[in-house]
Structure formats: C-alpha cells, structure tokens
Design an enzyme around this catalytic site. Structure first.
Site, PDB file in Angstrom:
ATOM      1  N   TYR A 144       0.736  -1.046  -0.131  1.00  0.00           N
ATOM      2  CA  TYR A 144       0.030   0.054   0.079  1.00  0.00           C
ATOM      3  C   TYR A 144       0.914   1.369  -0.062  1.00  0.00           C
ATOM      4  O   TYR A 144       1.768   1.345   0.841  1.00  0.00           O
ATOM      5  CB  TYR A 144      -0.990  -0.079   1.269  1.00  0.00           C
ATOM      6  CG  TYR A 144      -1.626   1.350   1.455  1.00  0.00           C
ATOM      7  CD1 TYR A 144      -1.705   2.226   2.485  1.00  0.00           C
ATOM      8  CD2 TYR A 144      -2.963   1.341   0.538  1.00  0.00           C
ATOM      9  CE1 TYR A 144      -2.234   3.195   2.550  1.00  0.00           C
ATOM     10  CE2 TYR A 144      -3.698   2.435   0.898  1.00  0.00           C
ATOM     11  CZ  TYR A 144      -3.582   3.370   1.669  1.00  0.00           C
ATOM     12  OH  TYR A 144      -4.241   4.560   1.904  1.00  0.00           O
ATOM     13  N   ASP A 239       9.382   2.847  -0.903  1.00  0.00           N
ATOM     14  CA  ASP A 239       8.205   3.546  -0.225  1.00  0.00           C
ATOM     15  C   ASP A 239       8.743   3.240   1.118  1.00  0.00           C
ATOM     16  O   ASP A 239       8.127   2.221   1.643  1.00  0.00           O
ATOM     17  CB  ASP A 239       6.897   3.083  -0.745  1.00  0.00           C
ATOM     18  CG  ASP A 239       5.805   3.641   0.285  1.00  0.00           C
ATOM     19  OD1 ASP A 239       4.674   3.622   0.124  1.00  0.00           O
ATOM     20  OD2 ASP A 239       6.233   4.283   1.327  1.00  0.00           O
ATOM     21  N   LYS A 267       5.644   9.599   8.184  1.00  0.00           N
ATOM     22  CA  LYS A 267       5.378   9.177   9.587  1.00  0.00           C
ATOM     23  C   LYS A 267       6.229   9.618  10.682  1.00  0.00           C
ATOM     24  O   LYS A 267       5.995  10.799  11.275  1.00  0.00           O
ATOM     25  CB  LYS A 267       5.315   7.641   9.720  1.00  0.00           C
ATOM     26  CG  LYS A 267       3.997   7.073   8.721  1.00  0.00           C
ATOM     27  CD  LYS A 267       3.913   5.640   8.839  1.00  0.00           C
ATOM     28  CE  LYS A 267       2.839   5.021   7.756  1.00  0.00           C
ATOM     29  NZ  LYS A 267       1.671   5.113   8.270  1.00  0.00           N
TER      30      LYS A 267
HETATM   31  P1  KE4 Z   1      -0.637   8.525   4.511  1.00  0.00           P
HETATM   32  O1  KE4 Z   1      -1.092   9.261   3.049  1.00  0.00           O
HETATM   33  O2  KE4 Z   1      -1.825   7.878   4.887  1.00  0.00           O
HETATM   34  O3  KE4 Z   1       0.277   9.236   5.379  1.00  0.00           O
HETATM   35  O4  KE4 Z   1       0.567   7.488   3.868  1.00  0.00           O
HETATM   36  C1  KE4 Z   1       0.271   6.612   2.859  1.00  0.00           C
HETATM   37  C2  KE4 Z   1       1.220   5.334   2.997  1.00  0.00           C
HETATM   38  C3  KE4 Z   1       2.215   5.365   2.149  1.00  0.00           C
HETATM   39  N1  KE4 Z   1       3.292   4.395   2.060  1.00  0.00           N
HETATM   40  C4  KE4 Z   1       3.288   3.180   3.225  1.00  0.00           C
HETATM   41  C5  KE4 Z   1       4.102   2.376   3.077  1.00  0.00           C
HETATM   42  C6  KE4 Z   1       2.224   3.450   4.214  1.00  0.00           C
HETATM   43  O5  KE4 Z   1       2.139   2.514   5.196  1.00  0.00           O
HETATM   44  C7  KE4 Z   1       1.043   4.376   4.210  1.00  0.00           C
HETATM   45  C8  KE4 Z   1       0.107   4.536   5.082  1.00  0.00           C
HETATM   46  N2  KE4 Z   1       0.014   3.646   6.002  1.00  0.00           N
HETATM   47  C9  KE4 Z   1      -1.160   3.094   6.682  1.00  0.00           C
HETATM   48  C10 KE4 Z   1      -1.027   2.148   7.663  1.00  0.00           C
HETATM   49  N3  KE4 Z   1      -0.825   0.884   7.215  1.00  0.00           N
HETATM   50  C11 KE4 Z   1      -1.781   4.543   7.182  1.00  0.00           C
HETATM   51  C12 KE4 Z   1      -3.075   4.141   8.116  1.00  0.00           C
HETATM   52  C13 KE4 Z   1      -4.460   4.378   7.564  1.00  0.00           C
HETATM   53  O6  KE4 Z   1      -4.704   4.540   6.255  1.00  0.00           O
HETATM   54  O7  KE4 Z   1      -5.146   5.082   8.205  1.00  0.00           O
END
Ligand code: KE4
Length: 432
Positions: A144, A239, A267
């Site tokens: 993801y 990523d 993060k």
């Molecule tokens: P954000 O746009 O949610 O800040 O980041 C997206 C993203 C991109 N790449 C990786 C490897 C990620 O894990 C994420 C977001 N992680 C999820 C948790 N697995 C966010 C939690 C959520 O969607 O509420």
C-alpha cells in the site's frame, strides 16, 4: 471494560463523517465491534474516551517511535508555537531537516517535504515518469502506497482490510498503466522485465512490506529489483513511509544495503504531525519544479510545526544504541508471545525488522508472501484482538497491519502484553 462513551461518539460521528472515521482502517470493520475514540496518549499508553488505558502498539501507525507526548518533541513544538504556525515560505528549519535526512538516508541527495505519505509516493511516481518519459509502473500485490489513483490496485492496509484491494472511482485507463507483481517473487520480476522492462518508468515497493501485516524481503529480492531497474533504465522507488527511521536510522535501504533512486518518507519524520517527503538522486530531483518540468506543490509543505517535531525526533533517533534497544525490546515481546502460543498449542508465527513487527495466527514457518498472510485464521484474529483489547493492549484493528514498538515500551509494558497474550491464546484454544 466499558465503552459507552466511544459507542455514543461513534453514533454521533456516523451522522457527519463517512463510516464515522477519517480513515477506513480505524473502523474496526474486520475485527467486529465499534472503534475506540482515543482522547490522549502518554509514553507507551493511549487512553480512550471511557478512560480505559492501553499499551499502544499502533503508535498512530508508526510515527510515535518515541512514544506519546515525548518531552523533547513537545518542547520543540511549544518553542515553535511562540514563533508561528506557518508562512507559505521557506524556513531555516526546513533546510536543517533536509540536510539531516540527506546525511542519514543513503539514497537522498535532495529531498522535498510534503504533507502525507500519499503525496510523497504520488510525487515520486510522477517524477519517475517525467524523468524516464515512460508511463508504465510496477507495484506489488499487498503493498500500500497511500490512496493514489493508479496505486489502488491490489493494495494493502485498509483496502485489504475491507476486502476491496481495488477502488471504485479509479478510471481503468489509470490502472492499465499499473502492473502488479508478487512480492518476494524475484523470478516473476525478472521475467516481467525481460519482456517489458524498457517500457517501465519505475518500480515502487515497500522494502519491508507493512500493509499486508509485516513481511520482510527474502534474500535477493531487493537486489533483483535494483538489477532490473539498472538494466532497463527504470527508476527504483522505495516507499519508506513506514520503514523510514523505523527499521533503522537509514531505513530499510541501509538495513538491506540496497540503494533506490528515489525514496518516499513520512510518519516518523513528523513525530505524529502531518508530513511526508520524497527525495533521491540529484539528477532526478532536478526535474522537479521550479527547476524542472515535473510539477509538484503544497500549501503546507514543510509546516514549521511538523519540521520542529521532526528535527526533535531525528535528534533522539541518532542517540547511540537507540535502534539496538528498540530491536531488543521488540524481540523480547515476540519471543514471549511465541512461547505462550506454543504452550497453548495455537498456530502462531512472527516477523520483525527493528521496531516493526507482525503476528500471524497461522502455522507457516515464516510468512513471506501475501498468499500466506491471507491463510491466517480470521476468526482467531478477531478473538485475539478483542481479548488483547479487553486486557489493556491496543493493536491495529486489522490482520493486515504491522505493529510498532516505541522507546517508551519497557519491561512492565512487555510483561503486561505477554500476560494478555496468554489469555488470548487460551481463549482461541478453547474455541477450536
Ligand atoms: P498517508 O497518506 O496515510 O500518510 O501515507 C500513505 C502510506 C504510504 N506508504 C506506506 C508504506 C504506508 O504505510 C502508508 C500509510 N500507512 C497506513 C497504515 N498501514 C496508514 C493508516 C491509515 O490508512 O489510516
């Protein structure tokens, strides 16, 4: 435990927020029950609206590697509050955090700040396409990278949790440019690149997958991606939104010794405030506006508050032995859980990289692929999740999320968790 206040808030929330949540994975859909409404955190703990206190292994899905309300981060934020919240202009602190990140992350020669992980990966992909003048991209099933249109194809995290790894609203023409391969399948990557490599703008990969639960790369996998990109002139994007500064100071690229061309971050670098970043080779980053023809922008990019928190975080992370201690604490948690699962006769296996871990209720020796992740016992996971919750342990409400340990987790929190796990495994055994 009482959850009346959370229940009432959830009913209220559903009237004005889709699904009552601002991000799908928070909805408890795959574990049953209603989401907790959290009202605060302190060190390794969060407190919900009914004043129940939990050892927290979500950590805002990774950012809170120092624990909640870390004094150094709070001090940096209160200092910044005295100066201002935002200006729409560059600040000296943005230069400082860019210099620190470039010094710490092997692939970073230049870096640009954005406001989320999604923005970071979206920008990196646009840049890779602009740099190569190619359109095809490659991702991996179960990974993801945020809710970027062209990446919501067999995606992980909330998409997998809700059983909708693809999304409505994404034009077919977008996803036709996205090729999805199998994570950890080096031979599959090689054969794809033999046929299509010259057309591929980039590979984007989680160097340690954290959105199909925690699945590390098998030996040779990341090296294969590097070789295929070198041979075909494609851009390799790591990523590291989740793994950056989480699995080690230089991220997964330093842990595994494979350097991508571009890296997406997020993060941890914001300490819990909205932040993302993308960066890498200077000859590629030079194509980003205003110097280059690949446009990318953001009103709140480089937010002074997020940068202040990020600088305080990076200072703390560079303390000698920080990651050794975090890794040891995580290892002691997992070995204790394995012992208790084995004693209860419950199929259980774990993965760990640094302060990031995965627990699987299945009997695989080691989980290395999405197909092994989804063979996990969903019913057993629900029981495990709720018994842990009722015993004061807050895990991500999904079998497809990784867990995170912070510097604030100590022997007391680990013992509390192991005591809860023992109850959870016995509950699972009783219901078999
Ligand atoms: P954000 O746009 O949610 O800040 O980041 C997206 C993203 C991109 N790449 C990786 C490897 C990620 O894990 C994420 C977001 N992680 C999820 C948790 N697995 C966010 C939690 C959520 O969607 O509420």
């Amino acid at each position: 435990m009482k959850h009346d206040r959370s229940q009432a808030l959830f009913e209220q929330a559903q009237k004005v927020i889709p699904g009552g949540v601002n991000s799908p994975v928070r909805a408890f859909k795959s574990v049953g029950g209603n989401p907790l409404f959290i009202k605060g955190g302190d060190g390794a703990y969060v407190v919900d609206s009914d004043d129940n206190r939990y050892v927290d292994y979500v950590g805002a899905y990774g950012p809170l590697i120092l624990g909640h309300r870390n004094p150094a981060v709070l001090a940096a934020l209160s200092k910044q509050l005295e100066a201002g919240l935002g200006y729409g202009a560059t600040t000296a602190e943005e230069v400082s955090i860019a210099e620190k990140m470039c010094a710490l992350v092997p692939s970073l020669e230049q870096v640009r700040l954005v406001t989320s992980g999604t923005e970071a990966t979206m920008s990196a992909i646009r840049l890779a396409r602009g740099f190569t003048r190619r359109d095809l991209i490659v991702k991996f099933e179960g990974c993801y990278h945020g809710h970027v249109d062209g990446l919501l194809v067999k995606a992980g995290s909330g998409a997998l949790t809700l059983g909708e790894p693809d999304s409505l609203g994404v034009p077919k023409s977008y996803t036709e440019l996205t090729h999805v391969l199998t994570y950890n399948d080096s031979e599959g990557v090689k054969s794809f690149f033999k046929e299509m490599g010259e057309q591929v703008a980039c590979i984007i990969v989680e160097p340690v997958a954290g959105n199909m639960n925690c699945v590390p790369p098998v030996p040779g996998f990341l090296e294969t991606l590097r070789e295929c990109c070198d041979e075909s002139g494609s851009v390799l994007i790591f990523d590291e939104v989740m793994t950056g500064f989480r699995v080690g100071l230089g991220g997964a690229q330093a842990v595994y010794g494979v350097t991508p061309d571009l890296t997406a971050l997020g993060k941890v670098i914001g300490g819990g405030l909205p932040v993302g970043a993308f960066g890498g080779r200077k000859d590629i980053m030079g194509h980003i506006a205003p110097d280059g023809a690949v446009y990318q922008a953001g009103t709140l990019s480089g937010s002074p508050l997020a940068v202040a928190a990020g600088l305080a975080m990076l200072d703390a992370l560079t303390a000698p032995g920080f990651y050794d201690e975090l890794t040891a604490t995580t290892a002691s948690l997992l070995s204790g859980m394995q012992e208790r699962a084995d004693a209860a006769g419950v199929p259980f296996t774990t993965n760990q990289v640094g302060g990031m871990f995965g627990c699987f209720l299945n009997s695989a020796e080691k989980v290395t692929s999405l197909s092994e992740v989804i063979t996990g016992d969903a019913g057993a996971f629900q029981k495990y999740f709720h018994v842990m919750l009722e015993n004061g342990i807050y895990l991500a409400p999904s079998a497809f999320e990784a867990g995170f340990v912070s510097k604030a987790h100590g022997p007391e929190e680990i013992q509390h968790t192991l005591d809860a796990a023992e109850k959870a495994f016995h509950r699972i055994k009783q219901s078999v």
